[in-house]
Design a protein around this motif. Structure first.
Motif, PDB file in Angstrom:
ATOM      1  N   GLY A 263       0.908  -1.188   0.096  1.00  0.00           N
ATOM      2  CA  GLY A 263      -0.636   0.328  -0.096  1.00  0.00           C
ATOM      3  C   GLY A 263       0.558   1.279   0.302  1.00  0.00           C
ATOM      4  N   ALA A 264       1.623   1.068   0.613  1.00  0.00           N
ATOM      5  CA  ALA A 264       2.966   2.645   0.948  1.00  0.00           C
ATOM      6  C   ALA A 264       3.610   2.461  -0.358  1.00  0.00           C
ATOM      7  CB  ALA A 264       3.323   2.239   2.230  1.00  0.00           C
ATOM      8  N   ALA A 265       4.379   1.308  -0.904  1.00  0.00           N
ATOM      9  CA  ALA A 265       5.136   0.988  -2.023  1.00  0.00           C
ATOM     10  C   ALA A 265       4.294   1.586  -3.653  1.00  0.00           C
ATOM     11  CB  ALA A 265       5.948  -0.394  -1.557  1.00  0.00           C
ATOM     12  N   ILE A 266       3.899   0.939  -3.577  1.00  0.00           N
ATOM     13  CA  ILE A 266       2.842   0.783  -4.718  1.00  0.00           C
ATOM     14  C   ILE A 266       1.823   1.794  -5.128  1.00  0.00           C
ATOM     15  CG2 ILE A 266       1.409  -0.287  -6.858  1.00  0.00           C
ATOM     16  CD1 ILE A 266       3.778  -2.975  -5.626  1.00  0.00           C
ATOM     17  N   GLY A 267       1.044   1.827  -3.427  1.00  0.00           N
ATOM     18  CA  GLY A 267      -0.512   2.962  -3.373  1.00  0.00           C
ATOM     19  C   GLY A 267      -0.461   4.543  -3.423  1.00  0.00           C
ATOM     20  N   GLY A 268       1.291   4.701  -3.573  1.00  0.00           N
ATOM     21  CA  GLY A 268       1.039   5.920  -3.581  1.00  0.00           C
ATOM     22  C   GLY A 268       1.695   6.482  -5.049  1.00  0.00           C
ATOM     23  N   ARG A 269       1.575   5.794  -6.124  1.00  0.00           N
ATOM     24  CA  ARG A 269       2.361   5.723  -7.513  1.00  0.00           C
ATOM     25  C   ARG A 269       1.157   5.322  -8.089  1.00  0.00           C
ATOM     26  NH1 ARG A 269       8.827   3.694  -7.816  1.00  0.00           N
ATOM     27  NH2 ARG A 269       9.510   4.357  -6.352  1.00  0.00           N
ATOM     28  N   MET A 270       0.021   4.290  -7.595  1.00  0.00           N
ATOM     29  CA  MET A 270      -1.190   4.072  -8.488  1.00  0.00           C
ATOM     30  C   MET A 270      -1.990   4.163  -7.537  1.00  0.00           C
ATOM     31  SD  MET A 270      -1.548   0.263  -9.218  1.00  0.00           S
ATOM     32  CE  MET A 270      -0.087  -0.118 -10.098  1.00  0.00           C
ATOM     33  N   THR A 271      -2.609   5.028  -7.420  1.00  0.00           N
ATOM     34  CA  THR A 271      -4.373   5.589  -7.138  1.00  0.00           C
ATOM     35  C   THR A 271      -5.090   4.849  -6.434  1.00  0.00           C
ATOM     36  OG1 THR A 271      -4.642   7.120  -8.706  1.00  0.00           O
ATOM     37  CG2 THR A 271      -3.525   7.867  -7.170  1.00  0.00           C
ATOM     38  N   GLU A 272      -5.704   4.147  -7.768  1.00  0.00           N
ATOM     39  CA  GLU A 272      -6.602   3.326  -8.169  1.00  0.00           C
ATOM     40  C   GLU A 272      -6.324   2.924  -8.825  1.00  0.00           C
ATOM     41  OE1 GLU A 272      -9.764   5.934  -9.668  1.00  0.00           O
ATOM     42  OE2 GLU A 272     -10.142   7.020  -7.655  1.00  0.00           O
ATOM     43  N   VAL A 273      -7.255   1.473  -9.116  1.00  0.00           N
ATOM     44  CA  VAL A 273      -7.319   0.099 -10.138  1.00  0.00           C
ATOM     45  C   VAL A 273      -8.706   0.462 -10.466  1.00  0.00           C
ATOM     46  CG1 VAL A 273      -6.383  -2.284 -11.089  1.00  0.00           C
ATOM     47  CG2 VAL A 273      -4.842  -0.471  -9.743  1.00  0.00           C
ATOM     48  N   ASP A 274      -9.154   0.148 -11.655  1.00  0.00           N
ATOM     49  CA  ASP A 274     -10.500  -0.013 -11.906  1.00  0.00           C
ATOM     50  C   ASP A 274     -11.566   0.879 -11.562  1.00  0.00           C
ATOM     51  OD1 ASP A 274      -9.646  -1.997 -13.771  1.00  0.00           O
ATOM     52  OD2 ASP A 274     -10.186  -3.149 -12.726  1.00  0.00           O
ATOM     53  N   GLY A 275     -10.912   1.663 -11.230  1.00  0.00           N
ATOM     54  CA  GLY A 275     -12.199   3.107 -10.387  1.00  0.00           C
ATOM     55  C   GLY A 275     -11.822   2.829  -8.511  1.00  0.00           C
ATOM     56  N   VAL A 276     -11.341   1.656  -8.339  1.00  0.00           N
ATOM     57  CA  VAL A 276     -11.457   1.495  -7.228  1.00  0.00           C
ATOM     58  C   VAL A 276      -9.284   1.935  -6.153  1.00  0.00           C
ATOM     59  CG1 VAL A 276     -11.343  -0.245  -4.990  1.00  0.00           C
ATOM     60  CG2 VAL A 276     -12.325  -0.659  -7.255  1.00  0.00           C
ATOM     61  N   GLN A 277      -9.254   2.365  -5.359  1.00  0.00           N
ATOM     62  CA  GLN A 277      -8.745   3.172  -4.885  1.00  0.00           C
ATOM     63  C   GLN A 277      -7.410   1.897  -4.405  1.00  0.00           C
ATOM     64  OE1 GLN A 277      -8.924   4.108  -0.437  1.00  0.00           O
ATOM     65  NE2 GLN A 277      -6.440   5.124  -0.992  1.00  0.00           N
ATOM     66  N   TYR A 278      -5.841   2.179  -4.841  1.00  0.00           N
ATOM     67  CA  TYR A 278      -5.549   0.596  -4.610  1.00  0.00           C
ATOM     68  C   TYR A 278      -5.143   0.206  -2.974  1.00  0.00           C
ATOM     69  CZ  TYR A 278      -1.110  -2.239  -5.550  1.00  0.00           C
ATOM     70  OH  TYR A 278      -0.922  -3.169  -5.502  1.00  0.00           O
ATOM     71  N   GLY A 279      -5.363   0.310  -2.208  1.00  0.00           N
ATOM     72  CA  GLY A 279      -5.221  -0.328  -0.983  1.00  0.00           C
ATOM     73  C   GLY A 279      -6.425  -1.370  -1.000  1.00  0.00           C
ATOM     74  N   ALA A 280      -7.257  -0.590  -1.173  1.00  0.00           N
ATOM     75  CA  ALA A 280      -8.823  -0.948  -0.918  1.00  0.00           C
ATOM     76  C   ALA A 280      -8.562  -2.080  -2.061  1.00  0.00           C
ATOM     77  CB  ALA A 280      -9.695  -0.614  -1.184  1.00  0.00           C
TER      78      ALA A 280
END
Length: 255
Positions: free
Chosen positions: A42-59
């Motif tokens: 979540g910290a390493a990738i989530g900061g660079r990839m905010t969403e995937v298919d309209g969903v927040q990356y962390g979720a």
């Protein structure tokens, strides 16, 4: 056919009590490991990839993390549960007891699946502390959890009978299931892959399980939910056929 419910309950209760005796290994360690996965990815990738298919990356990665733990814990719980009586020699007492092969499988697999589902729900609650979650189909989510936990517990039961040592108990989960899970869209959507790699990913059976479970959260997945259900049921049926053959032939049970 009348089931020996007392026999099933005795084995089931013994397996559940063993989980309580090893609570740190059974619950705390997987939860901590999953939380670390969540923090790192979540910290390493989530900061660079905010969403995937309209969903927040962390979720987005939460269903994949739950499945990663569910696969490995279902296999471990069931394989160790049936392997330990083989290791100690008490398997002959179980085989000579007034319980049928069906009742033995129901007890061991039922206990393993129960522990795995409870652990998955604990991980889900832990993940909700890190990121806001929305489950569009909660009933389907629970059904998927039970179905997948049962399927991989059956698979673990087969591994426990096949294994000749503790190393073999770990071999398939660590060398096959875990890598396939990482490559099966646990932390990304396979739609993000180039065409040829996306096609190759569709030969990974784990893709269908993770996709179906993710659909219960967000209403979308890499493949159709119907295909995911059929793939899971197909694997479950295959495991049942193998277990039926094992008890019919006595493979690694009576020697």
């Amino acid at each position: 056919m009348t089931l020996n419910y007392r026999g099933i309950w005795a084995i089931y209760r013994f397996e559940m009590a063993r989980a309580l005796r090893t609570l740190w290994q059974s619950v705390v360690t997987p939860v901590i490991t999953t939380a670390l996965y969540f923090v790192v990815f979540g910290a390493a990738i989530g900061g660079r990839m905010t969403e995937v298919d309209g969903v927040q990356y962390g979720a987005f990665i939460v269903p994949g993390l739950i499945m990663l733990s569910l696969f490995t814990q279902s296999i471990f719980n069931a394989s160790f549960g049936i392997y330990f009586p083989k290791f100690t020699g008490t398997i002959y007492e179980i085989l000579s007891a007034p319980v049928s092969p069906l009742e033995i499988v129901v007890a061991y697999v039922g206990a393993a699946a129960t522990k795995s589902v409870v652990l998955a729900l604990i991980i889900l609650a832990t993940a909700a502390m890190f990121t806001p979650l929305e489950i569009l189909h909660p009933v389907w989510m629970l059904l998927f959890l039970v179905l997948i936990a049962t399927t991989f517990s059956l698979f673990g039961f087969v591994i426990g009978i096949w294994a000749d040592g503790f190393e073999q108990l770990q071999a398939i989960p660590m060398l096959i299931v875990t890598p396939l899970t990482f490559l099966g869209g646990a932390f990304y959507s396979i739609d993000m892959l180039p065409g040829v790699w996306k096609t190759i990913s569709l030969f990974n059976p784990i893709v269908y399980l993770i996709s179906g479970f993710r659909w219960t959260f967000y209403g979308a997945g890499d493949v159709g939910v119907g295909v995911s259900v059929l793939a899971t049921l197909g694997f479950l049926g295959l495991c049942l056929l193998v277990i039926g053959w094992i008890f019919k032939t006595g493979y690694r049970l009576k020697n």
